[in-house]
Design an enzyme around this catalytic site. Sequence first.
Site, PDB file in Angstrom:
ATOM      1  N   SER A   1     -32.476   2.707 -40.586  1.00  0.00           N
ATOM      2  CA  SER A   1     -32.750   1.409 -40.030  1.00  0.00           C
ATOM      3  C   SER A   1     -33.232   0.412 -41.021  1.00  0.00           C
ATOM      4  CB  SER A   1     -33.740   1.409 -38.794  1.00  0.00           C
ATOM      5  OG  SER A   1     -33.503   0.364 -38.020  1.00  0.00           O
ATOM      6  N   ASN A   2     -33.599  -0.850 -40.706  1.00  0.00           N
ATOM      7  CA  ASN A   2     -34.255  -1.669 -41.972  1.00  0.00           C
ATOM      8  C   ASN A   2     -35.645  -2.351 -41.322  1.00  0.00           C
ATOM      9  OD1 ASN A   2     -33.617  -4.020 -40.543  1.00  0.00           O
ATOM     10  ND2 ASN A   2     -31.544  -3.021 -40.844  1.00  0.00           N
TER      11      ASN A   2
END
Length: 400
Positions: free
Chosen positions: A209-210
């Site tokens: 993810s980020n």
Amino acid sequence: MLKGKHIILGITGSIAAYKSAVLCRLLVSAGAEVKVVMTPLAKQFITPLTMATLSKNPILVDFFNPENGEWNSHVSLGEWADCYLIAPATANTIAKMASGVADNLLLTTYLSARCKVAIAPAMDLDMYAHVATQRNLAQLKADGVYVIEPGAGELASGLVGKGRMAEPQDIVSEVEALFDEKKKSLQGKSFLVTAGATIEPIDPVRFISNHSSGKMGYALAESLAARGAKVWLVSGRTALDVPAGVERVDVLSAEQMCEACCELWPKCDGAVMCAAVADYTPAVVAEQKIKKGDGDMSIALKRTRDIAATLGKEKGSRLLVGFAMETENEMTNAVSKLQRKNMDFIVLNSLRQAGAGFRGDTNVVSLIDAESRVDLPLMSKREVADKIVDKMESILEEKN
Ligand code: C5P
């Protein structure tokens, strides 16, 4: 906006009635004159004395005063008001309003009110999701009642879901917007906003993810809804509450986000692609947790679909706005994305600028279209959202 406005605050028998005290105070501080009507059950949740003190007016509960036989006139109350706000509104009161039942003063006042009516539902998630409640809410919307969407989160029952009454400050903003015709400039238009980070599963416990918090996209959805637009917020996982008046569609992966967007796109007048979408996803998702070995490991990744570009291909006369977060060659990269994805304009935020980017409440952006570039100063994300929506509105006007 609320200075001198006459507001009837209707309170029904929900635990969320404790928030009505804060709501009343905020309305009075904003300059409104407030009269409170309560259902008999509401008195069990918050005392008339509290509400009388905060509203600076006597509380109305019964059709008449048993001590002297004096009637409380729901007709003159309905005529006095510029807005009738029922917060919290229980499933029971919503059902009665939808079918015209008039067995208490709060309801007879509703039937007599000629002013704008807004309700802020509050109930357990199952009651809110029930087909009967949804049918009643749809009926009230069709009758011209403005529904201030409940938020999702922990409910008094301990369950977690949608049904929690909107926060008092958000309710006040919605009521202000009801009086602000300028803000209703997007009435009848529908938009899709993507927000937050996507989550790409590696195995049942791990993912890629980020750092996106979703704050910019949520601010955009809020700004569009405040101007009267119908907004679908296709959101990755965030800790944020759904803005008032916005419908959230929860997704996790880039592929799920893409599917949700493609389904909604034909119904939209435009979209703002604000999500930080993963460009790559594991080629294979392991069914069981991957065990560690002695050596290094690598995971094969495959490309995800570019949602903005996919919508751009089927754009027609719709409006498409994107974001670019760059760390180098900002302008060149942003312009290339604008063209490649068939966007009307792109919002460039540079990670090099102080106060810009992930997680914070402020942003520094440039709005770039085929002909121009406007550099905006440091602003709150909500103010940035308003500037973006201003530009969207002027392009929509040109298109029509
Ligand atoms: O190409 P890049 O990811 O930098 O472009 C950013 C813009 O494209 C943003 O508006 C983002 O929301 C959108 N995007 C998308 N789907 C992807 C990747 C990016 O909609 N798979």
